[in-house]
Motif scaffolding. Structure first.
Motif, PDB file in Angstrom:
ATOM      1  N   UNK A  38       0.824  -1.321  -0.023  1.00 38.43           N
ATOM      2  CA  UNK A  38      -0.095  -0.142  -0.188  1.00 38.43           C
ATOM      3  C   UNK A  38       0.926   1.179  -0.127  1.00 38.43           C
ATOM      4  N   UNK A  39       2.168   1.368   0.792  1.00 38.94           N
ATOM      5  CA  UNK A  39       2.989   2.283   0.814  1.00 38.94           C
ATOM      6  C   UNK A  39       3.417   2.866  -0.700  1.00 38.94           C
ATOM      7  N   UNK A  40       3.643   1.822  -1.625  1.00 41.87           N
ATOM      8  CA  UNK A  40       4.235   2.122  -2.997  1.00 41.87           C
ATOM      9  C   UNK A  40       3.244   2.045  -3.955  1.00 41.87           C
ATOM     10  N   UNK A  41       2.150   1.535  -3.815  1.00 43.73           N
ATOM     11  CA  UNK A  41       1.187   1.200  -4.853  1.00 43.73           C
ATOM     12  C   UNK A  41      -0.184   1.554  -4.322  1.00 43.73           C
ATOM     13  N   UNK A  42      -0.884   2.635  -5.129  1.00 43.78           N
ATOM     14  CA  UNK A  42      -2.159   3.063  -4.472  1.00 43.78           C
ATOM     15  C   UNK A  42      -3.355   2.074  -5.246  1.00 43.78           C
ATOM     16  N   UNK A  43      -2.916   1.484  -6.131  1.00 44.81           N
ATOM     17  CA  UNK A  43      -4.052   0.468  -6.842  1.00 44.81           C
ATOM     18  C   UNK A  43      -4.945  -0.561  -5.844  1.00 44.81           C
ATOM     19  N   UNK A  44      -6.003  -0.920  -6.117  1.00 42.54           N
ATOM     20  CA  UNK A  44      -6.795  -2.098  -5.193  1.00 42.54           C
ATOM     21  C   UNK A  44      -5.693  -3.090  -5.175  1.00 42.54           C
ATOM     22  N   UNK A  45      -5.920  -3.964  -4.182  1.00 44.67           N
ATOM     23  CA  UNK A  45      -5.142  -5.269  -3.911  1.00 44.67           C
ATOM     24  C   UNK A  45      -6.113  -6.467  -3.565  1.00 44.67           C
TER      25      UNK A  45
END
Length: 192
Positions: free
Chosen positions: A69-76
């Motif tokens: 989440x820190x590095x990637x804003x997209x849905x997981x």
């Protein structure tokens, strides 16, 4: 948003995650089982033999999710069976601290259909290993199916026997979109 796909082994979590990625290509796939492989190769096993019983696995799963989440804003999307209520509370609570937009989905289905799916699945190219995995999954069936009775509030329960993977993906994406729209509209409201 973090999407945790839960349910019995063989219920269709990975298939659903793959369908979701086809329809939403920027979706990140994070499989906590990979963390389990690292833990199993690194530290002594839990007395039960289940790496979920190791606090290290649960802590590393949350830590890895936080870094994603820190590095990637997209849905997981996270396809992972977790049926112990205390572990599920710990993991979902940790996920909520990382991203307050969390959707927990539990794929449910009839025991006979689940048994049939497990019988037909090829999970490993080595036939002997495939038999071991199949037997282990069969032993886990009852505890996984009974987990439905103890799911946290807000869990979206979907019958993967009544819906094909594309229909399940539509339901999940609609719920994700609705949650995103609701979160967005609450941000747009002026403060009182």
């Amino acid at each position: 948003m973090i999407l945790w796909l839960n349910g019995p082994f063989g219920a269709g979590k990975t298939t659903l995650a793959d369908r979701l990625r086809l329809r939403k290509p920027d979706l990140l796939m994070f499989d906590p089982e990979e963390i389990g492989f690292v833990v199993k190769a690194t530290v002594p096993p839990a007395a039960s033999g289940d790496y979920q019983d190791l606090p290290l696995w649960r802590a590393l799963t949350i830590a890895a999710l936080a870094e994603l989440r820190r590095y990637y804003p997209q849905d997981i999307v996270m396809p992972m069976t977790v049926v112990r209520p205390d572990y599920l509370d710990e993991l979902l609570g940790g996920a909520r601290r990382i991203d307050d937009e969390l959707l927990h989905v539990f794929l449910d289905l009839d025991a006979d259909l689940l048994r049939d799916r497990i019988d037909r699945q090829v999970m490993h190219p080595d036939p002997a290993r495939n038999r071991e995995i199949r037997q282990w999954r069969m032993v886990q069936m009852e505890r996984c199916l009974s987990a439905r009775e103890r799911l946290p509030d807000g869990t979206l329960v979907l019958d993967s026997g009544d819906h094909d993977p594309d229909a399940l993906a539509t339901i999940v994406l609609d719920r994700m979109n609705a949650a995103g729209a609701a979160a967005s509209s609450s941000l747009d409201r002026p403060s009182e």
